[in-house]
Design a protein around this motif. Structure first.
Motif, PDB file in Angstrom:
ATOM      1  N   ARG A  68       1.071  -1.123   0.189  1.00  0.00           N
ATOM      2  CA  ARG A  68       0.152  -0.020   0.131  1.00  0.00           C
ATOM      3  C   ARG A  68       0.554   1.130   0.418  1.00  0.00           C
ATOM      4  O   ARG A  68       0.472   2.268  -0.408  1.00  0.00           O
ATOM      5  CB  ARG A  68      -0.816   0.263   1.351  1.00  0.00           C
ATOM      6  CG  ARG A  68      -2.180  -1.000   1.342  1.00  0.00           C
ATOM      7  CD  ARG A  68      -3.186  -0.206   1.559  1.00  0.00           C
ATOM      8  NE  ARG A  68      -2.260  -1.055   3.211  1.00  0.00           N
ATOM      9  CZ  ARG A  68      -2.777  -2.368   3.970  1.00  0.00           C
ATOM     10  NH1 ARG A  68      -3.569  -3.396   3.509  1.00  0.00           N
ATOM     11  NH2 ARG A  68      -2.536  -2.794   4.654  1.00  0.00           N
ATOM     12  N   GLY A  98      -6.125  -2.929  -1.571  1.00  0.00           N
ATOM     13  CA  GLY A  98      -6.182  -3.828  -0.296  1.00  0.00           C
ATOM     14  C   GLY A  98      -6.732  -4.448  -0.299  1.00  0.00           C
ATOM     15  O   GLY A  98      -7.087  -5.177   1.219  1.00  0.00           O
ATOM     16  N   LEU A  99      -7.559  -5.324  -0.792  1.00  0.00           N
ATOM     17  CA  LEU A  99      -7.921  -7.451  -1.001  1.00  0.00           C
ATOM     18  C   LEU A  99      -6.776  -8.152  -1.099  1.00  0.00           C
ATOM     19  O   LEU A  99      -6.620  -8.986  -0.887  1.00  0.00           O
ATOM     20  CB  LEU A  99      -9.097  -7.170  -2.026  1.00  0.00           C
ATOM     21  CG  LEU A  99     -10.553  -6.508  -2.384  1.00  0.00           C
ATOM     22  CD1 LEU A  99     -10.485  -6.808  -3.217  1.00  0.00           C
ATOM     23  CD2 LEU A  99     -11.278  -6.922  -1.301  1.00  0.00           C
ATOM     24  N   PRO A 135     -10.571   6.121  -5.433  1.00  0.00           N
ATOM     25  CA  PRO A 135     -10.959   5.129  -4.852  1.00  0.00           C
ATOM     26  C   PRO A 135     -11.184   3.753  -5.035  1.00  0.00           C
ATOM     27  O   PRO A 135     -11.070   2.603  -4.417  1.00  0.00           O
ATOM     28  CB  PRO A 135     -12.070   5.675  -4.089  1.00  0.00           C
ATOM     29  CG  PRO A 135     -11.941   7.121  -4.451  1.00  0.00           C
ATOM     30  CD  PRO A 135     -10.891   7.472  -5.454  1.00  0.00           C
ATOM     31  N   ALA A 136     -11.083   2.966  -5.972  1.00  0.00           N
ATOM     32  CA  ALA A 136     -11.523   1.684  -6.265  1.00  0.00           C
ATOM     33  C   ALA A 136      -9.917   1.358  -6.487  1.00  0.00           C
ATOM     34  O   ALA A 136      -9.655   0.136  -6.120  1.00  0.00           O
ATOM     35  CB  ALA A 136     -11.590   1.832  -7.603  1.00  0.00           C
ATOM     36  N   ARG A 189      -7.891   2.238  -5.025  1.00  0.00           N
ATOM     37  CA  ARG A 189      -7.277   1.552  -3.214  1.00  0.00           C
ATOM     38  C   ARG A 189      -8.020   0.403  -2.565  1.00  0.00           C
ATOM     39  O   ARG A 189      -7.830  -0.729  -2.270  1.00  0.00           O
ATOM     40  CB  ARG A 189      -7.466   2.658  -2.106  1.00  0.00           C
ATOM     41  CG  ARG A 189      -6.646   4.074  -2.878  1.00  0.00           C
ATOM     42  CD  ARG A 189      -5.243   4.242  -2.877  1.00  0.00           C
ATOM     43  NE  ARG A 189      -4.238   3.539  -1.859  1.00  0.00           N
ATOM     44  CZ  ARG A 189      -3.020   3.609  -1.676  1.00  0.00           C
ATOM     45  NH1 ARG A 189      -2.403   3.112  -2.357  1.00  0.00           N
ATOM     46  NH2 ARG A 189      -2.489   2.873  -0.545  1.00  0.00           N
ATOM     47  N   ARG A 190      -9.097   0.179  -2.540  1.00  0.00           N
ATOM     48  CA  ARG A 190     -10.053  -0.653  -2.455  1.00  0.00           C
ATOM     49  C   ARG A 190     -10.260  -1.985  -3.068  1.00  0.00           C
ATOM     50  O   ARG A 190      -9.689  -3.109  -2.361  1.00  0.00           O
ATOM     51  CB  ARG A 190     -11.285  -0.498  -3.025  1.00  0.00           C
ATOM     52  CG  ARG A 190     -12.116   0.481  -2.209  1.00  0.00           C
ATOM     53  CD  ARG A 190     -13.495   0.691  -2.534  1.00  0.00           C
ATOM     54  NE  ARG A 190     -14.272  -0.618  -2.500  1.00  0.00           N
ATOM     55  CZ  ARG A 190     -15.677  -0.193  -3.050  1.00  0.00           C
ATOM     56  NH1 ARG A 190     -16.021   0.432  -3.369  1.00  0.00           N
ATOM     57  NH2 ARG A 190     -15.806  -1.590  -2.539  1.00  0.00           N
TER      58      ARG A 190
END
Length: 411
Positions: A255, A271-272, A264-265, A267-268
């Motif tokens: 990260r 994060g998975l 945002p998409a 980053r999401r």
């Protein structure tokens, strides 16, 4: 092609990866015997997703595996380019009916092990192919009658010719070219695979290869294994100086390295990822010399490239098919190997350059990124297809196919 003109040859193949198995299959289909010498204790392939453009599928078709790979792969509808800072959808290179009509095949993604497994099963079913695991080739010698692969255990294997398909750290290349260690790119790639059920539905994009481009970094994701998993690959131009491979790395580190991607998409999705592993990318400069009498290089041993053009496996498959064709058409073995290198050199060098040059698309910042977005966003569907036509649309796999391989790689 051994002692007598036109006689079947026994060709040793160093390396049992995608390129080596494809070469063995092409040689067997051309009427020759192939002995594949693999250093690992068993024939297997590591890694995750692999993209196969129409030129790669055409090569597999000529090896008798076109239907199998089309059935195994997830058929992509677009190569989707996103601005990883603003979240803007810049453009998509469509891969649907118009693309498929022009290039003759779909664009698919598979798990690397799936493609390797298809080739391995075909080789095992071919009586002209012998597979030997735990047989590490360290060099070679040759004379007027044949070539000998020298092994790590002190033994040797004799044949009429030797094809070095033993990867970027090829022992055959080390003797034939002698150009030392691969070039370290300074870029680290982080890879993880996520079960698709854990991916929010609105982020799955089941028929897209998606790039998120940011300052000195970018992030690619696409489905593999029939859509059961999402393959994640995040790259950072961090000036790495040591060639590392498959090193475990923490989620927080990934990260932090990709902090420039603020959409945002993106980053999401980052994060998975769990169980991340890292590789420092390496390649080599194109070289003129691929052959030494009865010895030739193929695939990453001949023309290793960064993965950003998604053509490494495709070019190895092209190599294998053309080698097999020339081993039928050309009477003398050394002539066939020489013709193979001569006909492949310019095309593969152009793809190597294109893979390096593509970093200019992925990693600019500020005004340079805005200008890139304007350029890409202004291209029509046909214009985008034209940019990749020289790679994806190849039919002969030869550098003599009328393309100007000295031109700018994306021209």
């Amino acid at each position: 092609m051994s002692a007598r003109r036109g006689a079947p040859a026994t060709v040793l193949v160093a390396g049992g990866g995608i390129g080596g198995l494809a070469a063995a299959l092409a040689l067997a289909r051309a009427g020759h015997r192939a002995v594949v010498l693999e250093r690992a204790p068993e024939f297997a392939e590591i890694g995750a997703g692999i993209q196969i453009a129409p030129n790669g599928i055409l090569a597999l078709e000529r090896l008798g595996l076109g239907d199998a790979v089309r059935a195994a792969g997830v058929h992509m509808a677009e190569l989707r380019f996103m601005d990883g800072v603003t979240g803007e959808h810049v453009t998509s290179l469509t891969l649907t009916e118009r693309y498929r009509r022009r290039f003759g095949n779909p664009y698919v993604v598979v798990h690397r092990a799936e493609l390797h497994g298809l080739l391995l099963r075909a080789c095992r079913a071919e009586p002209r192919i012998e597979l030997r695991a735990a047989t590490a080739v360290t060099g070679y010698r040759q004379d007027a009658e044949g070539a000998t692969a020298l092994l790590a255990d002190g033994g040797s294997v004799r044949g009429d010719a030797l094809v070095g398909a033993d990867g970027i750290h090829s022992a055959v290349r080390a003797q034939l070219v002698g150009d030392g260690a691969p070039r370290i790119s300074g870029i680290t790639v982080y890879r993880a695979v996520v079960p698709m059920e854990l991916v929010p539905e609105e982020l799955r994009l089941p028929t897209s290869v998606t790039w998120w481009a940011g300052p000195h970094c970018h992030f690619v994701h696409y489905p593999i294994a029939g859509g059961a998993f999402l393959n994640l690959a995040a790259s950072r131009d961090n000036g790495a100086t040591e060639a590392l491979a498959g090193v475990a790395v923490g989620e927080e580190t990934v990260r932090e390295q990709l902090a420039g991607l603020t959409a945002p998409a993106a980053r999401r999705l980052l994060g998975l990822g769990e169980g991340w592993r890292s590789w420092v990318l390496v390649d080599r400069d194109p070289v003129e010399r691929w052959t030494d009498g009865r010895v030739a290089l193929l695939g990453d041993a001949a023309h290793p490239m960064l993965h950003y053009a998604a053509q490494g496996a495709c070019q190895a498959l092209e190599d294998a098919v053309l080698l097999g064709e020339l081993m039928v058409e050309t009477g003398e073995l050394t002539d066939a190997l020489g013709s193979f290198a001569a006909e492949r050199r310019a095309r593969t060098a152009a793809v190597q350059r294109a893979a390096r040059e593509s970093i200019r698309l992925w990693h600019p910042a500020g005004e340079a990124a805005k200008e890139r977005n304007r350029l890409l966003g202004g291209l029509s569907e046909d214009g985008l297809h034209e940019r990749v036509a020289w790679m994806h649309g190849a039919k002969t796999f030869s550098s003599s196919d009328h393309h100007n391989y000295d031109a700018e790689p994306w021209a």
